[in-house]
Design an enzyme around this catalytic site. Structure first.
Site: not given
Ligand code: AMP
Ligand code: ZN
Length: 136
Positions: A32, A88, A95, A101, A103
């Site tokens: 990230d 999310n 989100q 996606h 995390h």
């Protein structure tokens, strides 16, 4: 399908460079850009799905095994003390990128992060009322 104006389609498919820790036919896993902790990564499918509800079942079935594999890799390399998986869906839920996606967030003692939920104390019968709404 890819979506033309989607940044994660471009990142997942290598059109924009990423700090990739893993890649296969279906997914790219990369760091990230604004990590919550050391080693914070994202599992991103190469095809576009807006969110979990839209995710293809076959691709979806591969997400948890991949998360497990990445969790083990990060344990070996970064020696985390705990681990959060966060996913999310929708702006209100946090989100910000509307391409599914997950995390992967390694946790460390005193890392200063806090993803705790705020618990509530439901009134008498409140849980049963919600249950009735959902299952009837
Ligand atoms: P979410 O809030 O669940 O939609 O998470 C989106 C995540 O994508 C955030 O943690 C961002 O820091 C991360 N992000 C956005 N753009 C990039 C990028 N170009 N490279 C890596 N991570 C990104
Ligand atoms: Zn996309």
């Amino acid at each position: 399908m890819k979506k033309d104006d989607c940044i994660f389609c471009k990142l997942a498919n290598g059109e924009i460079p990423t700090n990739t820790i893993y890649e296969d036919d279906d997914f790219r896993v990369f760091l990230d850009a604004a990590p919550a902790t050391k080693g914070h990564c994202l599992i991103v499918p190469k095809e576009h799905y807006d969110n979990l509800a839209e995710l293809d079942d076959e691709v979806g079935a591969k997400v948890i095994p991949l998360a497990k594999k990445m969790m083990k890799l990060l344990k070996e390399k970064l020696s985390w003390d705990g681990f959060n998986l966060i996913q999310n869906n929708g702006r209100i839920a946090g989100q910000t990128v509307f391409h599914f996606h997950m995390h992967l967030i390694p946790r460390y003692t005193d890392d200063g992060q806090n993803f705790d939920m705020k618990p509530s104390e439901p009134e008498e019968g409140a849980l049963q009322a919600v249950l009735k709404e959902i299952v009837s």
